[in-house]
Enzyme design. Structure first.
Site, PDB file in Angstrom:
ATOM      1  N   LYS A 101       0.825  -1.250  -0.075  1.00 41.84           N
ATOM      2  CA  LYS A 101      -0.107  -0.013  -0.024  1.00 41.84           C
ATOM      3  C   LYS A 101       0.762   1.134   0.063  1.00 41.84           C
ATOM      4  CE  LYS A 101      -3.804   0.603   2.275  1.00 41.84           C
ATOM      5  NZ  LYS A 101      -4.952   0.602   3.053  1.00 41.84           N
ATOM      6  N   LYS A 193      15.192   9.139  -9.440  1.00 40.01           N
ATOM      7  CA  LYS A 193      13.841   9.496 -10.246  1.00 40.01           C
ATOM      8  C   LYS A 193      12.769   9.463  -9.440  1.00 40.01           C
ATOM      9  CE  LYS A 193      11.714   5.082 -11.562  1.00 40.01           C
ATOM     10  NZ  LYS A 193      11.405   4.243 -12.688  1.00 40.01           N
ATOM     11  N   SER A 308      19.026 -24.508  -6.269  1.00 38.42           N
ATOM     12  CA  SER A 308      20.018 -23.564  -5.744  1.00 38.42           C
ATOM     13  C   SER A 308      21.178 -23.001  -6.825  1.00 38.42           C
ATOM     14  CB  SER A 308      20.483 -23.661  -4.772  1.00 38.42           C
ATOM     15  OG  SER A 308      21.520 -24.815  -4.831  1.00 38.42           O
TER      16      SER A 308
END
Length: 312
Positions: A101, A193, A308
């Site tokens: 959120k 940015k 892995s």
């Protein structure tokens, strides 16, 4: 691979699925996807899958809602057909950009999709370059996130470029850029940015030494290409010799193609995690296949071997 393994695909990227099946010397399972007259998805599995380990391949790319419903309905059909395990290969995990959120009253769609997949009956998810690694924690089933950076890095290593610098288009991509730079044994830079709203970018500043160097911008996905083209322009203005760009997921929606064609980017390197129609394939674009990576992961998982090694 054994008789109890079956590989199925839906409509998002059948070409990639066919590559994976050929590498594993295992034919694709028989199924069909049709529509009722009102547009509802109808799935038919045309062979027995009782007691089988299923590997279902589907990216949730554009049209994301259509492909997501196909995937959920197919999982439900397989669960009801008594499949032993339902392993979902999602080369591109859509709805992942809403993973937290950031503002009030926003949804967390990455978690919602995880809930839907689990509720439908998925037992494992294999994906490539999630937009945010923490999305793995949204699932209560095993999730294997494979990395596209080694494939992209290998390509640039073979080009044998000199004076290169790897550039992250934002500070969120620093980990990815650092990993690629370690493969190429070079330095990194990043672009600070600000994004006032989705798909709108305002450039701020470049951190790192890029003057006289060949810059390689690396990102997980390119959507409208606003970030990548503005970054390329900024790098050239600051003295970069050439600018290359690469990403794992070429979403390339809206004005992306025209922006890339008209940009200073010398070459755009992508993978085939998302199927691109011919009209989106331009001369300055190079596509690398992730089929060997996914096929290797599928074989290791099916034979209960460690994966892995694939992360490096």
């Amino acid at each position: 691979m054994g008789e109890n393994l079956k590989i199925f695909t839906l409509n998002s990227n059948p070409k990639l699925a066919q590559e994976i099946a050929e590498l594993l010397n295992s034919p694709l399972g028989k199924s069909s996807v049709t529509r009722f007259s009102d547009g509802e998805v109808q799935i038919n599995i045309e062979e027995s899958i009782r007691g089988c380990d299923i590997y279902l391949i589907q990216s949730t790319s554009e049209p994301a809602n259509e492909y997501l419903m196909e995937l959920l309905i197919m999982i439900d059909a397989m669960k009801r057909a008594s499949a032993k395990t339902i392993n979902i290969l999602i080369p591109y995990y859509g709805y992942a950009r809403q993973d937290r959120k950031a503002r009030s009253r926003e949804p967390i769609t990455a978690k919602l999709i995880a809930n839907l997949l689990e509720t439908a009956g998925a037992t494992r998810v294999i994906t490539v370059d999630l937009h945010a690694p923490q999305i793995q924690g949204f699932f209560d089933i095993p999730v294997d996130q494979l990395l596209g950076v080694p494939i992209l890095a290998d390509y640039f290593q073979e080009k044998d470029l000199d004076d290169i610098v790897v550039v992250a288009p934002d500070n969120g991509g620093l980990v990815r850029a650092r990993k690629m730079a370690s493969f190429l044994n070079t330095s990194i830079a990043f672009i600070d940015k600000r994004r006032p709203k989705p798909n709108v970018v305002e450039m701020m500043d470049i951190v790192g030494e890029i003057k006289g160097k060949r810059a390689i911008i690396v990102d997980d996905l390119i959507d409208t290409a606003g970030t990548i083209t503005l970054a390329a322009n900024a790098l050239i203005e600051k003295g970069a010799k050439d600018v290359f760009a690469c990403c794992t997921h070429a979403v390339l929606s809206g004005p992306a193609i025209s922006r890339i064609e008209g940009s200073v980017i010398k070459e755009l390197v992508i993978t085939n995690s998302i199927y691109l129609p011919e009209e989106k394939q331009i001369k300055k674009m190079t596509t690398l296949s992730i089929a060997p990576l996914l096929a290797d992961a599928l074989e290791r998982i099916h034979n209960q071997r460690s994966i892995s090694e694939l992360f490096s």
